[in-house]
Design an enzyme around this catalytic site. Structure first.
Site, short mmCIF file in Angstrom:
data_model
loop_
_atom_site.label_atom_id
_atom_site.label_comp_id
_atom_site.label_asym_id
_atom_site.label_seq_id
_atom_site.Cartn_x
_atom_site.Cartn_y
_atom_site.Cartn_z
CD GLU A 89 -2.57 1.78 -3.31
OE1 GLU A 89 -3.74 2.18 -3.42
OE2 GLU A 89 -1.82 2.16 -2.39
CG ASP A 110 -2.00 0.97 1.24
OD1 ASP A 110 -2.95 0.75 0.46
OD2 ASP A 110 -1.94 1.95 2.00
#
Lengths: 659, 659
Positions: free
Chosen positions: A406, A377
């Site tokens: 990401e 993330d």
């Protein structure tokens, strides 16, 4: 006067691939052949020899393979990587006296010149080689004597292939030039390149609106497997913070029943190494991982290095967070927006060593639970040196580990993360919709240096992103974008079941967040809805698995079409055995038709014979001849063809005379 | 855990200019401004600061200048080089906490948020800066106190330019990232870039067909000066070998009166440090150098590192030559051709150190005679490391020395010689004749990385090369090619008087050698022939001297024209004060006309007002408006315009209202 050897006359430069002067490795997967090119030349007219050296990193010995001259002083060689992990390659070249002599000798003989002295020069070169020729020494001695003898036999001997081979085998490598850098290759497993991802929230698969569990997720595996996905990525599975918990639609205050965002990690029950109690136990999780594997699915988990205010780290390691002058801990912010539910780590803390080690231990913990795929993330909000170190540490022991970044961020930041180790990355695909946008972006990703290190994973949607095109275009666009992702990208993924059920209501007009986003509430999905795209997805994924051309991005080429709403491109398997032509109607409203130009030469198609286009989506077949063909696509049925190009291989009118 | 600082979060990459990972310097001339760009970024959203550091090589201290952010994480800075010799530059960048705070603070104030804590954070940042602020410390203390006081005054103080300036001046540079390479600039004198060469054979300027002398050459200086040349390059002036001397038209056996080729260097009378007795004495030569200087002309001499069989080296240093098995010395060859009149040095001799030193001593000898410009014969047949060393040694003491490479060879070899130190190089101009050839080649030379290190010197002819175009096109092509050379290249040269007298008879059809070449015989030239191009050449060279735009290649841009025989291009001076538009009719046979498109924006021309094109060749003036204009050129008169573009600067109808 330079101390180094002034007689090393060969130059090696312009080596490709080479990323940032060798600072980063290129990336490949096990079994790949790697072509290396370089400009290699010397002064004057002497002939050169050039070898490519390669080895698994740390191996004692290099394997050497000859490079061949192309044109304009460019040389090329190849080697194959057969093991996971790091390889190195470099080059050596030298002025090859015998090769030069051999070439000039032939010219003199052709011109009818007296070559008596030249034969003696050749004999001297042979003699100087004998001492290192081992078992070939007697043979070389014989050739030397022959050349010294003069006469017709000497002429033949001098020009024999056998002598050339012997001399090449024991070449002198006098004043050899070694390329000054050893370049790296990181070799991943095949799944780092070719993977098909499905993301879901396990908590939405409980019965009757109950909080779903890992056991419920197990029940959903056959559904995911039937659609042909091989990676199932789960949002964070850890306890969720209660302080400043977000409510439905990202509102500031959660209601009593609101489950919170899984990315607000950490509560009384534990942090990044704990499991949300309502999902189940660690044993349940390990069982899910095993069961998935039985379905051909690998579970990928989330690494989100941030804490809710309730995370145990906040009390145990206050030194890992930045403190404000009022004594409070600095929460995440993007002024004027404040995110009080998230505490970022302070990577500039004096205790960064301990922080890095602890974060690494989190990844190691999940590796111990059988996980080898991590979706990271927001990696672009943590320091690059940290990721390079962490990925390096993990891969030293577990080279099969795949990291997906990401990194929805600026292009250079995105590419840097890929260079330093992320196997795959999210990218701008969600916002590349028109024909010219798609062509420009995928040309950049696959036909420039970017293709050497950047592994694009194409997501037409994520829980955070419902692109405007899906909001507007509805079901035809959901079909088209899925087919684009699955055929433009060797790796792609969807966030489901929102995708196959064509959920397309935004939070509000002009926003790309979902209305009633699953990030903040538990959903119930009707997987059996008759309008679900699950069958189409299953078909597309089966096509991907059956056609090697779609399992790589190396040979993506766009074709010219005379209609701006029709995009067409080919992919060709390495060994030419498999050729796929994809044609997509980008217009969700109207039937579009047009002519496209096929590069017959690249496809090795004979313009004098017909060839067959076999639409693997509809199973229809079309017979074409020559470079132009007509297509017509209706967005209401299926807005695309995925053609396998079949060449006629026999002249008889057999049943399956196409390959 | 890495030992290095893991908190240096800024990345510096993609630095330009940078040649071969910093292996070679870029090249500039004294007074140039150098723009440096780089990709500079960090994780997250923090603001950066970035500085460009530069210094004369070896200086203790760097000068630092701030870089500014462009778009897409690209930064740019500039510095000026003011001295001959080597400079270095590199970059530093860091996360700038105060800049970040200042930016976020403004956003919070704009959003009407409570900034009480933010003021305290700002005060802390100020406090940490005071200790290194020297005389600015009291001022900063005052600002710190103001911020801590809160209230309206604090808000104003926090956002004041004065505080921003103070904090920037004493910026913390915490965890600074230093770019890992120090890059080089070689700074030449202006003549390395902008020079106008004339080559002649002094021996052809004797009276009544006698062997000409340096004194005769002195007499010719006014003629050369009138044409506006500032470099006079002489073929080798050394004793010429007698063994295997070539006769007229390069025949194998010289007649008794044949003077031989000046490139067959060395005889009883001496070698590379001796003067051909028939040319005069060393004193005569030094006097020629002085006299030339009085005419604004610098004498350049030839470095041809090869020997005739009669060269003293052959007896004194047989170890510098390669010996064949029959005891003879290896002559030059390009099989099946043999050049028995030339012995190349064996650069692979064990005594290469001594050989290199001796060759360097030759250059030093001529430097002692006042020479600072050397035209190097066939440098591509001697090792690259040798040239890099030799040029480096010479330039350490005489940085004003200019080396021109006669490297008519493969492109990568030619470019390598430029990278390693040659200031100028011959190039493919003689064989680039059509519009598309010229546009492609000069785009490569000036608008790619090549322009950073390669100094093209354009020669429409040389004693070795009478290009086919000149043979066919005659006088119109001689005019056109001269104007092309003089306006496409900041440096150009001609071999005269053959050029201005339009000598165009080849040895035979299909060959590019001159018939009755001056290389092998003494010529007599009628410099006063009425059809000589000397007046045109004088006019063109005067234009070059008066117009700075023509003294650099940095801003060459081709224009679109609708006629394939008409080529057009602009050059613009650095400070925009001088803009030249050249238009050439490439067709020697017919009047050609057409429309060309001017890039008004690049030229800062207002489409609403007329501008004047002043043809500096004919002194005619044309009034144009807007981006399209008509040209018509007759090859029989002058096949070109060299326009100075003059913008209207006053509205009155004054006499000279154009600038």
């Amino acid at each position: 006067m330079p101390m180094e050897e002034g007689r090393s006359r060969v130059v090696i430069e312009g080596v490709a691939p080479e990323i940032d002067c060798g600072r980063y490795p290129i990336k490949r997967v096990v079994g790949d052949k790697i072509g290396v090119e370089a400009d290699v030349f010397t002064d004057g007219h002497d002939s050169l020899s050039c070898v490519l050296l390669y080895r698994p990193a740390g191996a004692d010995r290099w394997t050497k393979t000859a490079m061949a001259a192309l044109v304009n002083d460019r040389w090329r060689g190849e080697f194959r990587v057969t093991e996971l992990g790091e390889y190195q390659y470099t080059l050596e070249a030298w002025v090859d006296r015998f090769k030069t002599w051999r070439r000039d000798f032939a010219k003199r003989v052709d011109a009818g010149q007296d070559v008596a002295v030249d034969l003696l020069i050749g004999a001297d070169l042979i003699e100087a080689t004998i001492e290192r020729a081992g078992a070939d020494a007697p043979q070389l001695t014989r050739f030397g004597d022959l050349l010294r003898s003069g006469g017709h036999e000497a002429l033949q001997a001098a020009q024999s292939d056998e002598l050339t081979d012997l001399m090449s085998r024991h070449a002198g490598r006098l004043f050899v030039t070694k390329y000054k850098r050893e370049l790296g290759v990181w070799v991943d497993r095949m799944k780092a390149r070719f993977s098909t991802w499905y993301e879901f929230f396990p908590r939405s698969f409980g019965t009757d609106g109950q909080h779903g569990t890992f056991k419920d997720a197990e029940e959903t595996l056959p559904y995911v497997a039937r659609m042909g996905f091989d990676v199932l990525y789960l949002p964070p599975i850890h306890p969720i913070g209660r302080s400043f918990r977000k409510g439905r639609n990202n509102t500031a205050a959660a209601g009593p029943g609101d489950p919170g965002s899984p990315w607000a990690i950490g509560a009384e029950e534990g942090g990044h190494k704990a499991i949300h109690p309502q999902l189940g136990t660690l044993d349940d999780f390990r069982r899910l991982v095993d069961r998935a594997r039985q379905h051909g699915i690998e579970i990928g988990t989330d690494i989100a290095f941030q804490c809710s205010p309730d995370h145990p780290y906040v009390k145990e390691h206050p030194e890992w967070f930045r403190r404000r002058p009022d004594g409070t801990i600095q929460y995440a912010e993007n002024p004027p927006k404040n995110y009080q539910d998230i505490y970022p780590f302070d990577f500039e803390t004096e205790h960064w060593h301990e922080l890095w080690e602890e974060l690494l231990s989190i990844v190691r913990y999940w590796i111990d639970q059988g996980i080898r795929i991590f979706r990271v993330d927001n990696p672009h909000t943590k320091p690059f040196p940290f990721w390079e170190w962490l990925i390096g540490e993990v891969r030293r022991d577990y080279p099969e580990t795949i990291f997906l970044a990401e990194a929805f961020t600026r292009p250079k930041v995105m590419y840097r993360l890929a260079k330093l180790g992320f196997s795959q990355s999210y990218n701008y695909f969600p916002w590349r919709n028109t024909k010219s946008e798609l062509m420009a972006y995928f040309t950049e990703l696959t036909r420039t240096e970017v293709g050497e290190f950047f592994g694009a994973n194409l997501w037409p949607n994520t829980p955070d992103i419902l692109p405007e095109a899906l909001q507007i275009g509805g079901r035809p666009t959901f079909m088209a974008r899925l087919i684009l992702a699955a055929t433009l990208g060797a790796s792609y993924g969807i966030y489901g079941p929102a995708y196959e059920l064509c959920v397309n209501q935004p939070l509000e007009i002009g926003r790309e967040e979902y209305r009633d986003s699953e990030k903040y509430e538990i959903k119930q999905w009707d997987l059996n809805r008759p309008d679900s795209l699950s069958s189409l997805i299953a078909r597309v994924n089966a096509i991907r698995h059956e056609n090697p051309a779609l399992q790589s991005n190396a040979d993506l080429r766009f074709l010219h079409t005379d209609n701006e709403e029709i995009i067409a491109y080919t992919k060709i398997a390495d060994d030419q055995s498999n050729q796929i032509l994809t044609v997509v109607n980008l217009d969700p409203h109207y039937v579009q038709s047009g002519w496209l130009d096929l590069p017959l030469e690249d496809l090795k198609l004979d313009p004098r014979h017909p060839y067959q286009l076999h639409d693997l989506l509809s199973d229809n077949r079309y017979l074409w001849q020559g470079p132009r063909g007509y297509v017509e696509l209706n967005p209401r049925t299926v807005p695309a063809h995925i053609f396998r190009i079949r060449r006629k291989v026999r002249t008889e009118q057999d049943f399956d005379y196409y390959l």
